[in-house]
Motif scaffolding. Structure first.
Motif, PDB file in Angstrom:
ATOM      1  N   LYS A   6       0.805   1.278 -10.114  1.00 49.18           N
ATOM      2  CA  LYS A   6       1.546   0.852  -8.910  1.00 49.18           C
ATOM      3  C   LYS A   6       1.605  -0.668  -8.803  1.00 49.18           C
ATOM      4  O   LYS A   6       2.020  -1.209  -7.784  1.00 49.18           O
ATOM      5  N   SER A  61      -4.783   4.539  -0.592  1.00 54.20           N
ATOM      6  CA  SER A  61      -5.402   5.347   0.461  1.00 54.20           C
ATOM      7  C   SER A  61      -6.753   5.930   0.066  1.00 54.20           C
ATOM      8  O   SER A  61      -7.525   6.331   0.919  1.00 54.20           O
ATOM      9  N   ASN A  62      -7.042   5.965  -1.226  1.00 47.01           N
ATOM     10  CA  ASN A  62      -8.354   6.426  -1.672  1.00 47.01           C
ATOM     11  C   ASN A  62      -9.385   5.363  -1.318  1.00 47.01           C
ATOM     12  O   ASN A  62      -9.196   4.182  -1.602  1.00 47.01           O
ATOM     13  N   ALA A  94       5.420   4.687   0.064  1.00 39.93           N
ATOM     14  CA  ALA A  94       4.540   5.858   0.078  1.00 39.93           C
ATOM     15  C   ALA A  94       3.669   5.896  -1.181  1.00 39.93           C
ATOM     16  O   ALA A  94       2.479   6.233  -1.121  1.00 39.93           O
ATOM     17  N   ALA A  95       4.235   5.531  -2.326  1.00 34.68           N
ATOM     18  CA  ALA A  95       3.462   5.511  -3.579  1.00 34.68           C
ATOM     19  C   ALA A  95       2.365   4.451  -3.523  1.00 34.68           C
ATOM     20  O   ALA A  95       1.230   4.703  -3.944  1.00 34.68           O
ATOM     21  N   SER A 149      -0.283   5.687  -1.132  1.00 36.41           N
ATOM     22  CA  SER A 149      -1.045   6.767  -1.748  1.00 36.41           C
ATOM     23  C   SER A 149      -2.110   6.207  -2.695  1.00 36.41           C
ATOM     24  O   SER A 149      -3.255   6.643  -2.694  1.00 36.41           O
TER      25      SER A 149
END
Length: 135
Positions: free
Chosen positions: A88, A45-46, A38-39, A42
């Motif tokens: 990340k 996802s931008n 999920a990190a 995220s």
């Protein structure tokens, strides 16, 4: 008998296995890999960050000024996006004198997945029109 519209408010369960549901709930919340995934999602996802990853993959490596020119945004804005990607481990950096060059970190399994997606040109087949996806 007419057809009924099915939506998320029309669930009528004939039977339930509470043990199965409890096991699935525990498994879903105990899986720390999903938290990491999920990190990564995220961060990627931008739209600008995803485009940066794509451009870095295509170019091999670029510096902040190159990315600012490509995306026509300020260097501080590029740096903020790169900071998130670095946190990340989706990009890695190397310094050459005063200049820092960035590239996709292929040691990261999620980054490798994205690169594979880019290489297969699967992104070209993505559509927002659901009618294109139906038979």
């Amino acid at each position: 008998m007419g057809s009924r519209e099915v939506n998320d408010r029309t669930c009528i369960r004939k039977q339930v296995d509470p043990r199965k549901l409890e096991h699935l709930r525990q498994e879903a919340y105990a899986n720390d890999h999903l938290v990491a995934l999920a990190a990564f999602m995220s961060a990627a996802s931008n739209e600008t960050r995803l485009r940066m990853l794509y451009v870095l993959w295509r170019a091999g490596e670029l510096c902040v000024c190159d990315l600012a020119d490509v995306f026509e945004i300020t260097q501080p804005a590029v740096s903020r996006h790169l900071k998130i990607l670095r946190e990340k481990a989706l990009v890695e950096a190397r310094r050459d004198a005063q200049t820092i060059y960035y590239r996709v970190c292929t040691d990261n399994p999620f980054a490798r997945l994205l690169v594979g997606f880019f290489e297969a040109r699967e992104a070209d087949r993505i559509t927002l029109n659901l009618k294109d996806l139906l038979p």
